[in-house]
Design a protein around this motif. Structure first.
Motif, PDB file in Angstrom:
ATOM      1  N   GLU A 164       6.539  10.077  -0.450  1.00 49.11           N
ATOM      2  CA  GLU A 164       5.729   8.908  -0.748  1.00 49.11           C
ATOM      3  C   GLU A 164       6.041   7.819   0.277  1.00 49.11           C
ATOM      4  O   GLU A 164       7.214   7.524   0.543  1.00 49.11           O
ATOM      5  N   TRP A 171       0.863  -1.184   0.000  1.00 54.07           N
ATOM      6  CA  TRP A 171       0.000   0.000   0.000  1.00 54.07           C
ATOM      7  C   TRP A 171       0.894   1.226   0.000  1.00 54.07           C
ATOM      8  O   TRP A 171       1.991   1.207   0.569  1.00 54.07           O
ATOM      9  N   SER A 172       0.453   2.288  -0.639  1.00 59.25           N
ATOM     10  CA  SER A 172       1.257   3.514  -0.645  1.00 59.25           C
ATOM     11  C   SER A 172       0.378   4.723  -0.384  1.00 59.25           C
ATOM     12  O   SER A 172      -0.848   4.702  -0.606  1.00 59.25           O
ATOM     13  N   ALA A 173       1.015   5.783   0.080  1.00 55.48           N
ATOM     14  CA  ALA A 173       0.320   7.030   0.393  1.00 55.48           C
ATOM     15  C   ALA A 173       1.302   8.182   0.224  1.00 55.48           C
ATOM     16  O   ALA A 173       2.510   7.980   0.051  1.00 55.48           O
ATOM     17  N   SER A 229      -2.749  12.184   0.100  1.00 53.86           N
ATOM     18  CA  SER A 229      -3.499  11.237  -0.724  1.00 53.86           C
ATOM     19  C   SER A 229      -3.051   9.831  -0.355  1.00 53.86           C
ATOM     20  O   SER A 229      -1.992   9.649   0.258  1.00 53.86           O
ATOM     21  N   ALA A 246      -8.120  -0.911   1.067  1.00 52.95           N
ATOM     22  CA  ALA A 246      -7.151  -0.362   2.013  1.00 52.95           C
ATOM     23  C   ALA A 246      -7.828  -0.094   3.352  1.00 52.95           C
ATOM     24  O   ALA A 246      -8.979   0.342   3.409  1.00 52.95           O
ATOM     25  N   ASP A 252      -3.653   5.327  -1.561  1.00 53.89           N
ATOM     26  CA  ASP A 252      -4.282   4.311  -2.403  1.00 53.89           C
ATOM     27  C   ASP A 252      -5.520   3.755  -1.707  1.00 53.89           C
ATOM     28  O   ASP A 252      -5.456   3.396  -0.523  1.00 53.89           O
ATOM     29  N   ARG A 253      -6.603   3.674  -2.433  1.00 52.73           N
ATOM     30  CA  ARG A 253      -7.818   3.044  -1.896  1.00 52.73           C
ATOM     31  C   ARG A 253      -7.775   1.534  -2.012  1.00 52.73           C
ATOM     32  O   ARG A 253      -8.527   0.835  -1.337  1.00 52.73           O
ATOM     33  N   ARG A 254      -6.907   1.017  -2.892  1.00 50.95           N
ATOM     34  CA  ARG A 254      -6.773  -0.423  -3.105  1.00 50.95           C
ATOM     35  C   ARG A 254      -5.331  -0.833  -2.852  1.00 50.95           C
ATOM     36  O   ARG A 254      -4.406  -0.036  -3.028  1.00 50.95           O
ATOM     37  N   VAL A 255      -5.138  -2.050  -2.440  1.00 53.73           N
ATOM     38  CA  VAL A 255      -3.804  -2.580  -2.180  1.00 53.73           C
ATOM     39  C   VAL A 255      -3.496  -3.687  -3.183  1.00 53.73           C
ATOM     40  O   VAL A 255      -4.371  -4.142  -3.916  1.00 53.73           O
ATOM     41  N   GLN A 256      -2.240  -4.123  -3.192  1.00 55.58           N
ATOM     42  CA  GLN A 256      -1.823  -5.224  -4.048  1.00 55.58           C
ATOM     43  C   GLN A 256      -1.287  -6.352  -3.185  1.00 55.58           C
ATOM     44  O   GLN A 256      -0.620  -6.118  -2.179  1.00 55.58           O
ATOM     45  N   GLU A 261      -8.730  -6.444  -1.048  1.00 52.08           N
ATOM     46  CA  GLU A 261      -7.908  -5.394  -1.652  1.00 52.08           C
ATOM     47  C   GLU A 261      -8.301  -3.994  -1.198  1.00 52.08           C
ATOM     48  O   GLU A 261      -7.706  -3.011  -1.635  1.00 52.08           O
TER      49      GLU A 261
END
Length: 208
Positions: free
Chosen positions: A156, A111-113, A192, A180, A194-198, A178
């Motif tokens: 980031e 996840w990133s922000a 900001s 977040a 990510d609303r979705r993760v990997q 998935e």
């Protein structure tokens, strides 16, 4: 971290009486095992009059807390229990660096922000004091890494957590794996995110 031995002295008909409570007892034990608190646990045999649970923790409160909520204790199957510090002499060697790598077959969640330099220390403090303790309570959680990439005027943030399986992640994230999981306190510190993760499967690890 220290070792502690939790000793149980159980009733004479322990094996016969434990059946209704065994599933809950094992659930508690497996959750503590997943958090890295319990190393070994089991009843002594011939006769089955005692049990031993070995903890690896900062202090004995983990073992005491486990005993106080154990259904075996609550339902009178344990006549007496005590926690003793255990000075391990053999088998307590520091683990090799390779053994600290995530387990092959485990799941990596990314996840990133984005945040500002001014708000970054507050976010990292939030992660340390709130997010990590919550993660450690989830069965199957294996560890986390937070890394940064600085650009002009913005930072980031990359968060990678390791999990034993997708089912473990479901205990944390819910049915939408998935999605977040971001607390309102964290949202206030980010520009900001990510609303979705990997998710990816770990197939090979290596350390120097």
């Amino acid at each position: 971290m220290n070792y502690y031995a939790l000793f149980y002295e159980v009733v004479d008909d322990f094996v016969a009486r434990r059946a209704p409570f065994r599933e809950e007892h094992l659930r508690l034990a497996n959750e503590a095992r997943a958090r890295g608190e319990i190393i070994f646990a089991g009843a002594l045999a011939e006769p089955a009059d005692r049990a031993l649970i070995v903890f690896h923790a900062a202090d004995k409160s983990n073992a005491e807390s486990f005993a106080r909520k154990d259904p075996y204790v609550l339902n009178g199957l344990v006549k007496k229990w005590e926690v003793r510090p255990w000075n391990v002499v053999v088998g307590n060697e520091p683990a090799s660096t390779a053994s600290s790598a995530p387990l092959t077959g485990a799941i990596l969640r990314r996840w990133s922000a984005r945040s500002t330099e001014a708000q970054l220390p507050k976010y990292l403090d939030h992660f340390s004091k709130n997010v990590l303790p919550e993660l450690r309570r989830v069965p199957g959680y294996l560890g986390a890494t937070v890394s940064l990439r600085r650009a002009e005027g913005e930072v980031e943030i990359f968060v990678e957590t390791n999990w034993r399986s997708l089912d473990s992640i479901r205990n944390f994230a819910g049915s939408d794996l998935e999605a977040a999981v971001v607390a309102p306190e964290a949202v206030a510190l980010l520009t900001s995110f990510d609303r979705r993760v990997q998710h990816s499967e770990i197939v090979l690890t290596g350390r120097a």
